[in-house]
Design an enzyme around this catalytic site. Structure first.
Site, PDB file in Angstrom:
ATOM      1  N   ASP A 217       1.165  -1.016  -0.613  1.00  0.00           N
ATOM      2  CA  ASP A 217      -0.110   0.411   0.201  1.00  0.00           C
ATOM      3  C   ASP A 217       1.107   1.129  -0.010  1.00  0.00           C
ATOM      4  O   ASP A 217       2.491   0.894   0.598  1.00  0.00           O
ATOM      5  CB  ASP A 217      -0.825  -0.245   1.648  1.00  0.00           C
ATOM      6  CG  ASP A 217      -2.031   1.327   1.604  1.00  0.00           C
ATOM      7  OD1 ASP A 217      -2.822   1.748   0.164  1.00  0.00           O
ATOM      8  OD2 ASP A 217      -2.058   1.651   2.349  1.00  0.00           O
TER       9      ASP A 217
ATOM     10  N   ASP B  66      -1.393  -0.911   6.199  1.00  0.00           N
ATOM     11  CA  ASP B  66      -1.649  -0.464   6.525  1.00  0.00           C
ATOM     12  C   ASP B  66      -2.946  -0.158   7.998  1.00  0.00           C
ATOM     13  O   ASP B  66      -2.972   0.639   8.897  1.00  0.00           O
ATOM     14  CB  ASP B  66      -0.625   1.298   7.531  1.00  0.00           C
ATOM     15  CG  ASP B  66      -2.023   2.198   6.242  1.00  0.00           C
ATOM     16  OD1 ASP B  66      -2.028   2.539   7.558  1.00  0.00           O
ATOM     17  OD2 ASP B  66      -1.559   2.065   5.237  1.00  0.00           O
TER      18      ASP B  66
END
Length: 217
Positions: free
Chosen positions: A6, A163
């Site tokens: 990400d 995250d």
């Protein structure tokens, strides 16, 4: 091995730039600005959802969504000057590339600003594939962006590094092991998110991956 990352809240702390761009849009609407903490809480679902959350938080007319989104996207490619890499990211990526891992990006950030911020930090050549929130017809937590990214990198054994709640759900739906960076933008306790590994320092990630592969670190 394939390692897909990400971007916002994982490799980069981009919340200050996103907050600043969002506040420019809100100012044009005569609305009060967001705090950094408020803006950070809005990150993760892509730019359209960010604008939707801003509208709801300020009680603006929903009909303003498209115009506000258009203005935000005009600002987004240049929203790099307040953004920072999380500590250890650059060295970690260099080590993973040196070790022969194929690296990719799967983010809900639109592809153009994703490429712009990676280029700003000189990291664009590190990644064989970059999928943004507008690259395909669907975005995370739909698993297709992640599986498409993995396939574009040659397929095979993979790990997703992110995250947030969106990242954890994406990995779970794609059937891909998930490594959770705990210093990002999540709102959920670590133990409540499905993950194979959790880490708070990018210096540790190559060792995590070596352990995952069954190779002594």
């Amino acid at each position: 091995m394939i390692i897909v990352f990400d971007l916002d809240g994982t490799l980069i702390d981009s919340a200050p730039d996103i907050c600043a761009a969002g506040n420019t849009v809100l100012a044009a609407e005569g609305a009060t600005p967001m705090s950094l903490a408020e803006a950070t809480g809005f990150i993760g679902g892509g730019a359209p959802l960010l604008i939707e959350r801003m509208i709801a938080a300020r009680g603006l007319e929903t009909e303003r969504h498209d115009a506000m989104l258009s203005r935000f996207l005009e600002l987004y490619d240049d929203a790099v000057h307040l953004t920072q890499l999380f500590p250890g990211v650059e060295a970690c990526l260099e080590k993973l590339a040196w070790d022969g891992h194929a690296l990719g990006i799967c983010t809900n950030k639109p592809e153009s600003p994703a490429r712009a911020v990676l280029d700003h930090f000189g990291l664009l050549p590190r990644f064989g594939t970059i999928l943004g929130g507008d690259t395909l017809k669907v975005k995370k937590p739909d698993p297709v962006p992640l599986t498409t990214c993995i396939a574009a990198l040659g397929g095979g054994r993979a790990l997703y590094v992110g995250d947030s709640e969106v990242d954890a759900e994406t990995a779970e739906r794609a059937g891909v092991p998930f490594a959770l960076f705990t210093r990002g933008y999540r709102n959920t306790p670590v133990d409540a998110l499905p993950h194979a590994h959790a880490f708070d320092d990018f210096a540790d990630l190559p060792g995590v991956i070596a352990t995952y592969r069954g190779v002594p670190s």
